[in-house]
Design a protein around this motif. Structure first.
Motif, PDB file in Angstrom:
ATOM      1  N   GLY A   1       6.734   9.332  -3.590  1.00 22.19           N
ATOM      2  CA  GLY A   1       6.831  10.576  -4.326  1.00 22.19           C
ATOM      3  C   GLY A   1       5.577  11.407  -4.275  1.00 22.19           C
ATOM      4  N   GLY A   2       4.529  10.921  -3.604  1.00 20.28           N
ATOM      5  CA  GLY A   2       3.303  11.684  -3.477  1.00 20.28           C
ATOM      6  C   GLY A   2       2.381  11.597  -4.662  1.00 20.28           C
ATOM      7  N   GLN A   3       2.637  10.683  -5.608  1.00 22.98           N
ATOM      8  CA  GLN A   3       1.759  10.555  -6.763  1.00 22.98           C
ATOM      9  C   GLN A   3       0.621   9.547  -6.540  1.00 22.98           C
ATOM     10  OE1 GLN A   3       5.324  10.188  -7.546  1.00 22.98           O
ATOM     11  NE2 GLN A   3       5.328  12.413  -7.803  1.00 22.98           N
TER      12      GLN A   3
ATOM     13  N   TRP B   1       7.360  -2.300  -6.307  1.00 17.85           N
ATOM     14  CA  TRP B   1       8.306  -1.192  -6.244  1.00 17.85           C
ATOM     15  C   TRP B   1       7.812   0.037  -7.010  1.00 17.85           C
ATOM     16  CZ3 TRP B   1      10.672  -2.348  -2.210  1.00 17.85           C
ATOM     17  CH2 TRP B   1      11.109  -3.654  -1.952  1.00 17.85           C
ATOM     18  N   PRO B   2       7.189  -0.097  -8.190  1.00 13.95           N
ATOM     19  CA  PRO B   2       6.607   1.107  -8.812  1.00 13.95           C
ATOM     20  C   PRO B   2       5.527   1.755  -7.944  1.00 13.95           C
ATOM     21  CG  PRO B   2       6.818  -0.643 -10.428  1.00 13.95           C
ATOM     22  CD  PRO B   2       7.129  -1.254  -9.101  1.00 13.95           C
ATOM     23  N   GLU B   3       4.725   0.937  -7.272  1.00 15.96           N
ATOM     24  CA  GLU B   3       3.673   1.492  -6.430  1.00 15.96           C
ATOM     25  C   GLU B   3       4.277   2.208  -5.220  1.00 15.96           C
ATOM     26  OE1 GLU B   3      -0.113   2.524  -5.276  1.00 15.96           O
ATOM     27  OE2 GLU B   3       0.525   1.563  -7.150  1.00 15.96           O
ATOM     28  N   LEU B   4       5.279   1.595  -4.594  1.00 18.19           N
ATOM     29  CA  LEU B   4       5.917   2.232  -3.453  1.00 18.19           C
ATOM     30  C   LEU B   4       6.578   3.543  -3.877  1.00 18.19           C
ATOM     31  CD1 LEU B   4       6.713   2.181  -0.480  1.00 18.19           C
ATOM     32  CD2 LEU B   4       8.719   0.809  -1.110  1.00 18.19           C
TER      33      LEU B   4
ATOM     34  N   GLU C   1      -3.550   0.577   1.731  1.00 17.87           N
ATOM     35  CA  GLU C   1      -2.173   0.455   2.203  1.00 17.87           C
ATOM     36  C   GLU C   1      -1.582  -0.884   1.787  1.00 17.87           C
ATOM     37  OE1 GLU C   1      -3.127  -1.348   6.644  1.00 17.87           O
ATOM     38  OE2 GLU C   1      -3.151   0.839   6.339  1.00 17.87           O
ATOM     39  N   ILE C   2      -0.269  -0.864   1.574  1.00 17.07           N
ATOM     40  CA  ILE C   2       0.459  -2.122   1.406  1.00 17.07           C
ATOM     41  C   ILE C   2       0.504  -2.823   2.758  1.00 17.07           C
ATOM     42  CG2 ILE C   2       2.678  -3.149   0.795  1.00 17.07           C
ATOM     43  CD1 ILE C   2       3.115  -0.735  -1.068  1.00 17.07           C
ATOM     44  N   ALA C   3       0.845  -2.090   3.792  1.00 20.77           N
ATOM     45  CA  ALA C   3       0.783  -2.514   5.183  1.00 20.77           C
ATOM     46  C   ALA C   3       0.897  -1.231   5.999  1.00 20.77           C
ATOM     47  CB  ALA C   3       1.903  -3.492   5.525  1.00 20.77           C
ATOM     48  N   ASP C   4       0.557  -1.301   7.305  1.00 23.81           N
ATOM     49  CA  ASP C   4       0.728  -0.110   8.137  1.00 23.81           C
ATOM     50  C   ASP C   4       2.187   0.325   8.146  1.00 23.81           C
ATOM     51  OD1 ASP C   4      -1.936   0.490   9.512  1.00 23.81           O
ATOM     52  OD2 ASP C   4      -1.722  -1.659   9.845  1.00 23.81           O
TER      53      ASP C   4
ATOM     54  N   LEU D   1      17.179   3.495  -5.845  1.00 24.16           N
ATOM     55  CA  LEU D   1      16.699   2.164  -6.228  1.00 24.16           C
ATOM     56  C   LEU D   1      15.303   2.217  -6.827  1.00 24.16           C
ATOM     57  CD1 LEU D   1      18.017   0.162  -3.139  1.00 24.16           C
ATOM     58  CD2 LEU D   1      18.747  -0.174  -5.517  1.00 24.16           C
ATOM     59  N   LEU D   2      14.515   3.210  -6.407  1.00 23.09           N
ATOM     60  CA  LEU D   2      13.145   3.353  -6.911  1.00 23.09           C
ATOM     61  C   LEU D   2      13.054   4.390  -8.024  1.00 23.09           C
ATOM     62  CD1 LEU D   2      11.141   3.201  -3.554  1.00 23.09           C
ATOM     63  CD2 LEU D   2      11.634   1.353  -5.169  1.00 23.09           C
TER      64      LEU D   2
END
Length: 992
Positions: free
Chosen positions: A897-899, A889-892, A832-835, A919-920
Motif C-alpha cells: 500500500g506504499g505505507q 502479512w501486516p508488513e507486506l 526487504e523481506i526478500a528480493d 486477504l491483506l
C-alpha cells in the motif's frame, strides 16, 4: 559446671528413652548452688504430666537408685501442682515446690500483657522431651524465663525438620553404650511376608494372629501388647481384627474424654489391660515396663516417634525379664523422611535395637561436627547465626589455569568491599566471614525495600540473601584450580566476579568438565533435557528445545539429537544421603543439587564436586546421552567466516529496550545482529585483533534505511566489548549491551557449520552427504546481464539486456504453480523481506511462501564465487524469521500500500491482485464470513532460495581442485541444514 560458666544458656542433656531422664529431672535441683524456691517442668502430654507429678511427689526413682533417703525421712513432702488449664492468678502457685504443665497451660504465647507469668516465678525450668523446644509455644517459655537456669532433656536432640534445640548439648549418653551396659536388650523383629502387603485387611489379620500366639506363650503371661494404628478410624478396624483372634483390644486416643483416658491408664498400670490399641498416645516419656509386644500396623511418620517405641521395647526391667518383640509386615511403606534410616530396620533381619544406635549416634555426631565447624567462623553476627545457615547446593564454576593463583580471602581475610557494613547487591553486608582454611567465604546481605506508593517506614520489608564463594586449589599443575560462586542472583554474581578480580584470571568451567561431572554422578533417572540447535537460526525460529518426562533420555531418538547440543539437564541422583534432584547448565557452567545443607556439608559437597570436575569417574549409570553434542571450549576461531548471529531467545519477549544516544527506546525485538563491523557493506565476518565483529541494527525502518545501534566484538573468552550503549527493562537503570551479552550470549553461526555461544563452540555433527545436488538448479539466463541485479542498473547500461531480477521473475512465472493462486512480488531494498516473494495459497488453507534472494555476478563468466554466495546465503538465513512472524502479512500490506519501505510491487506472471488485496485488508471484503490473513494468519511453509547466476552448477559439483569448491559446498550445506531444521526447502539457482 555448665551452669556456673553459662547460667543463662539452656543445658541440653541427651539420654536414650527409658534410661533415666526422669531421674535427671528430679536430681537437677540438687546441683544448684542454692535450692530453688520453685521448679517448672514442661511436658508434651497429659499422661506424662500425671506420671511426673507422681514421680516428683514420691521421689521413688531417686530412692530406688540410692540417691536419696525415703520421703518419710523428710520434714515435708514436695508440693507438686499439675496445671490442667490456663492460670488466672499466678500467686496461687507460690506455695508449690514443683509445677508440672503442658505448654498450652504455661506458655506466654497464650497470655497477654500483665496476664503473663512473672519472670521470677520459677528458679529452674525443666523441659522434658525437649525436641519440641524449637516450636513457638515452647520457645516462648524459655525466652520468658531467660534469666533462669534451664535443663532440656531429650532422647532425640536432632529434629527431622532440621531445626536445632536451643541451648548447648553438654552430655550425650549413647544408645549403643546403654545397650552394652545392660540397660537395653535386643528387640526381636517378626517380619511377616504377605502375598500383598498393601492389602490392609489381610495385613491386620496376620499381625493380630501373630500377636495372639505370642500373648498365649508362658513367657509373655505378664506382657502388655501395644497395637499402633494411624488414625482413630483405623483403631476400629484393629479392634475387629483382634476380636477375631480372641483378644479384647482396649482403645486409647486423644478424642476420648480426659476422665475416660485416665480410667484406661489406671487399668493399664494396674495390669487389668493386656492389649491396648493407640494412636497418638503412650508415646513420649510414658513409662510402661510391661510393654513387651508391639504390633506395628501403621508406621510412624517421624523418626523420634519410632525411636520412642523401639526404645521402650528395648528397656530392661527385672520384673519383666521376657524378651521384646515387634511385629509388622515386611514392605516398603516408609515415609520420605524415614528413607535411608528406618527402611534399614524394615528390610534387615536384625535386632532393631542393634540397628538403631548407629543411626541416632551418627546423627548426634554429625550435629557436633557441624557445630565445631561453624564455631571456627566466630560468633553470630546480628540476625544471621552461622550454625543455622543451610545454603542450597548450587554454584557457577570458574576455572583458574594459573595454579599459583589464590583468591583474596585465602588468608582468612574478608575482602574490603565485603566487610560488614559494606554496600553490596543493593543491600548492606551484615555478615561476612572466611573459614580458617581460607577456602569458604560466606556473605549475608540485608535488603530493605520500601513500597513506592508509601513512605511509611512500617511498610518496609526486610529480606536477606546469602552468597558463598569456595576455592579448591588444583591437585596437579596440569589441572586448573576451581572457584565456586553460589550467588543469589546475577547481579550478585557479577559484583563478586569484579570484587574478586576474576575477569583476567578465571573463566566459566568448560563444557567438557561440566559434562564429566554429570557423567560421574550415580544417575537414577533423567527428568529433563534441554538442547540447543547447532544450526543457523534467527528470530522466530526454535533455537532451544526442552524434552520433559520421566526417563526422557531413553525416549530421545537419533533425529532428536542430530544438529543439537546438550544445553542443560535435570536428573535424579543417589549420593549417600538418599535421592536428590540435580542438574547442570553447560554453557553457563552452573551446577545444582536441590538440597539445603549446613555449612560443613556444603563444603564437603564442594570438595566432592571439584574431584568430579578434575578426574573422570565411571558411574554405575554410565555416561549421559553420549551421542549428543556437548560443545568444546573455544580456543581458536573456526577456520571459516561467520555467517550470521542471533539474539539469545531469553532476551526476547521480556520488555527489554535499547536506549539510543538521543534517548529513544527501541524494543529488542526490532533489533538484528550482523557479524560485521559495518553491516551495510559486504559481509566481513572475520575475527580481528579485537575479536569477532558484531553489530546491532534497527530493522524494518519505514524510510528504507537501517540504523546502526551498536558495534562491538566477541572475544575468544566469550566476553563482549563495545560502546556503553544501554539495555534496560522497565524504568530501571539498565546495563551495557556488552554486559547483557555476557550473561545472555548471542549465537553465532560459521561457514563450516560451527556454532558459537559465548566461549563454547559446537562443531557440526551432520550425518550423511552434503547438500543434495538436486537442490542446485541451473538456468542459462537468456538475454540477462547477470552482472546487473536490478532493472535500473540494466537499463542504465543501455545494452537492452534484462536484469537478474527480471530474469528470475520470468523463470518463476514459468514454474508449475503449487496453489490455487500465485503472486510474485518484488521487494528489493534495505529492510526487504526478500528480493522476490512467491505467495501461493494452498487448498489446505496453508500458504506456501518462497523467499528468493538474488545477487548479481561479479563477472559474466560463471564459476565458483564463494564471496558472492556467502553474502546472499547470510541474507537467506536471516530471512527465516518471516515464516513464523506474526507481522509478516501486516508488513507486506503496508509495503503493497506504499505505507512502508521498500515498496512491494506485483510482477508479471501473477494472478489478479484483487484477491491478495482482500486477504491483506487493502480492499473491501467481498462476502460475509470472509476472514483475512491479518485477522487470522495462516500456517506458512515454503522454500528459501538463493539466486547467484555467477555460480556454475557444474563447477560447484566438480571434484575440488582447490579449497573454493569445498567452501561452496559447505556453505550450501549449512543453508540446507538451516532450512530443513524448520521444515523448509532449499533451492540454489545458478548457471550451468
Amino acid at each position: 559446671m555448665h551452669w556456673s560458666l553459662a547460667p543463662t544458656v539452656p543445658t541440653v542433656v541427651s539420654v536414650p528413652t527409658g534410661s533415666g531422664k526422669t531421674a535427671i529431672a528430679m536430681a537437677a535441683p540438687h546441683f544448684l548452688d542454692e535450692p530453688p524456691r520453685r521448679i517448672l517442668v514442661v511436658v508434651p502430654t497429659r499422661a506424662l504430666r500425671d506420671q511426673l507429678v507422681g514421680n516428683f511427689q514420691s521421689q521413688e526413682v531417686l530412692q530406688r537408685i540410692g540417691a536419696m533417703p525415703s520421703v518419710d525421712d523428710f520434714a515435708q513432702v514436695p508440693n507438686v501442682i499439675p496445671l490442667t488449664g490456663r492460670v488466672t492468678h499466678w500467686d496461687e502457685l507460690e506455695g508449690a515446690d514443683v509445677v508440672v504443665a503442658l505448654p498450652n497451660s504455661i506458655s506466654p504465647e497464650h497470655y497477654e500483657g500483665d496476664a503473663r507469668p512473672p519472670v521470677d516465678l520459677f528458679d529452674l525450668v525443666i523441659i522434658d522431651e525437649a525436641h519440641h523446644a524449637p516450636a513457638p509455644t515452647w520457645t516462648s517459655i524459655l525466652d520468658h524465663f531467660a534469666s533462669r537456669r534451664a535443663l532440656l532433656l531429650t532422647a532425640t536432640p536432632v529434629r527431622r525438620d532440621g531445626k536445632r534445640i536451643p541451648g548447648e548439648l553438654v552430655y550425650h549418653y549413647p544408645l549403643r553404650r546403654a545397650l552394652d551396659e545392660g540397660f537395653y536388650q535386643p528387640v526381636r523383629p517378626v517380619l511377616l511376608d504377605l502375598a500383598d502387603p498393601a492389602d490392609r485387611v489381610a495385613a491386620d489379620a496376620a499381625i493380630a494372629a501373630e500377636a495372639a500366639q505370642l500373648l498365649a506363650m508362658e513367657a509373655h503371661q505378664t506382657s502388655v501388647l501395644l497395637a499402633r494404628g494411624g488414625s482413630i478410624a483405623r483403631l476400629g478396624n484393629l479392634e475387629e481384627a483382634y476380636s477375631k483372634v480372641g483378644i479384647e483390644l482396649t482403645l486409647l486416643h486423644n478424642r476420648m474424654s480426659e476422665q475416660a483416658q485416665r480410667e484406661v491408664l489406671d487399668r493399664l498400670m494396674a495390669g487389668e489391660v493386656r492389649a491396648i490399641g493407640v494412636v497418638g498416645m503412650l508415646g513420649e516419656g510414658f513409662d510402661l515396663p510391661s510393654l513387651r509386644i508391639a504390633a506395628y500396623h501403621d508406621k510412624h511418620k517421624s523418626l523420634p516417634a519410632t525411636i520412642q517405641l523401639i526404645g521402650r521395647l528395648a528397656r530392661v526391667d527385672l520384673e519383666y525379664p521376657q524378651g521384646s518383640v515387634l511385629i509388622t509386615a515386611r514392605d516398603i511403606d516408609v515415609f520420605p523422611e524415614l528413607r535411608g534410616v528406618v527402611r534399614s530396620l524394615y528390610d534387615e533381619d536384625a535386632d532393631w535395637a542393634e540397628v538403631l544406635p548407629g543411626i541416632i549416634d551418627d546423627q548426634i555426631q554429625r550435629e557436633r561436627d557441624e557445630r565445631a565447624f561453624v564455631a571456627d567462623f566466630g560468633p553470630a553476627h546480628g540476625d544471621i547465626l552461622p550454625d543455622r545457615l543451610q545454603p542450597l547446593q548450587r554454584s557457577v564454576v570458574y576455572e583458574v589455569a594459573d595454579t599459583t593463583w589464590r583468591p583474596s580471602f585465602d588468608q582468612g581475610q574478608v575482602p574490603d568491599k565485603l566487610v560488614e557494613g559494606a554496600n553490596f547487591e543493593g543491600g548492606r553486608v551484615v555478615y561476612s566471614v572466611v573459614d580458617p582454611e581460607g577456602q569458604l567465604l560466606v556473605i549475608g546481605v540485608q535488603h530493605v525495600s520500601q513500597p513506592r506508593w508509601s513512605s511509611d517506614p512500617g511498610l518496609a520489608e526486610t529480606t536477606y540473601s546469602l552468597h558463598l564463594v569456595a576455592f579448591q586449589q588444583s591437585p596437579r599443575t596440569d589441572l586448573p584450580s576451581v572457584l565456586f560462586i553460589n550467588a543469589d542472583g546475577q547481579t550478585a554474581l557479577t559484583e563478586l566476579v569484579e570484587i574478586l578480580e576474576l575477569q583476567e584470571v578465571a573463566h566459566p568451567a568448560s563444557p567438557e568438565r561440566i559434562g564429566q561431572y554429570i557423567d560421574g554422578l550415580d544417575r537414577r533417572s533423567v527428568s529433563a533435557v534441554g538442547m540447543r540447535t547447532t544450526n543457523a537460526a534467527n528470530r522466530g525460529t526454535t533455537t532451544y528445545k526442552n524434552h520433559l518426562g520421566a526417563s526422557v533420555d531413553r525416549g530421545l531418538r537419533a533425529i532428536d539429537m542430530t544438529r543439537n547440543a546438550l544445553g542443560h539437564v535435570n536428573i535424579q541422583i543417589s549420593d549417600g544421603q538418599g535421592s536428590s534432584n540435580a542438574g547442570a547448565a553447560l554453557e553457563k557452567a552452573k551446577l545444582w543439587v536441590t538440597r539445603y545443607t549446613p555449612l560443613r556439608a556444603y563444603r564437603d559437597w564442594i570438595e566432592q564436586t571439584a574431584t568430579l570436575l578434575w578426574f573422570e569417574r565411571s558411574s554405575v549409570s554410565g555416561p549421559l546421552l553420549p551421542a549428543l553434542n556437548r560443545g568444546t571450549t573455544l580456543i581458536d576461531w573456526p577456520p571459516a567466516p561467520a555467517l550470521a548471529a542471533e539474539l539469545n531467545p531469553a532476551l526476547l519477549g521480556r520488555g527489554y529496550q535499547i536506549v539510543t544516544d538521543a534517548g529513544e527506546l527501541i524494543a529488542l525485538e526490532e533489533v538484528e545482529l550482523f557479524v560485521a563491523a559495518d553491516p551495510f557493506s559486504n559481509l566481513d565476518g572475520l575475527p580481528t585483533g579485537d575479536g569477532l565483529p558484531i553489530s546491532a541494527i534497527r530493522s524494518d525502518r519505514d524510510d528504507n534505511e537501517h540504523e546502526l545501534l551498536w558495534s562491538g566484538h566477541l572475544r575468544l573468552d566469550g566476553s563482549f566489548a563495545g560502546p556503553p550503549v544501554v539495555i534496560r527493562h522497565g524504568h530501571g537503570a539498565g546495563a551495557a549491551i556488552a554486559d547483557f551479552f555476557n550473561e545472555f550470549p548471542p549465537t553465532v553461526y560459521f561457514l563450516d557449520g560451527t556454532t558459537v555461544v559465548g566461549r563454547v563452540a559446537y562443531t557440526l555433527d551432520r550425518v550423511g552427504p552434503s547438500i543434495n545436488p538436486n537442490r542446485i538448479v541451473s538456468f542459462d539466463w537468456p538475454g540477462v546481464d547477470i552482472t546487473a541485479e536490478t532493472a535500473q542498473l540494466a537499463a542504465a547500461r543501455g545494452g537492452g539486456e534484462l536484469s537478474v531480477h527480471r530474469g528470475l521473475v520470468d523463470w518463476l512465472a514459468a514454474r508449475p504453480r503449487r496453489g490455487t493462486s500465485r503472486w510474485i512480488v518484488l521487494n528489493d531494498g534495505a529492510g526487504e523481506i526478500a528480493d522476490i516473494l512467491v505467495i501461493e495459497p494452498l487448498p489446505s488453507g496453508e500458504v506456501h511462501l518462497g523467499l528468493w534472494h538474488a545477487k548479481a555476478s561479479a563477472s559474466r563468466t560463471p564459476a565458483r564465487r564463494i564471496n558472492e554466495l556467502q553474502v546472499v546465503v547470510a541474507q537467506a538465513i536471516r530471512s527465516r524469521r518471516w515464516f513464523t512472524s506474526l507481522n509478516l502479512w501486516p508488513e507486506l500490506a503496508q509495503r503493497l500500500g506504499g505505507q512502508a519501505k521498500p515498496d512491494a510491487i506485483l510482477q508479471d506472471g501473477s494472478d489478479d491482485i484483487t484477491r491478495l488485496l482482500e486477504l491483506l485488508e487493502l480492499a473491501e471484503v467481498p462476502e460475509d464470513g470472509f476472514i483475512s490473513w491479518i485477522q487470522r494468519p495462516p500456517l506458512v511453509r515454503g522454500e528459501i532460495a538463493v539466486v547467484q547466476p555467477g555460480l556454475s552448477r557444474q563447477a560447484a559439483l566438480d571434484e575440488p581442485n582447490d579449497g573454493t569448491q569445498a567452501g561452496v559446498m559447505q556453505l550450501m550445506t549449512v543453508l540446507e541444514d538451516t532450512a530443513s531444521a524448520d521444515g523448509h526447502e532449499v533451492i540454489v539457482l545458478g548457471s550451468p
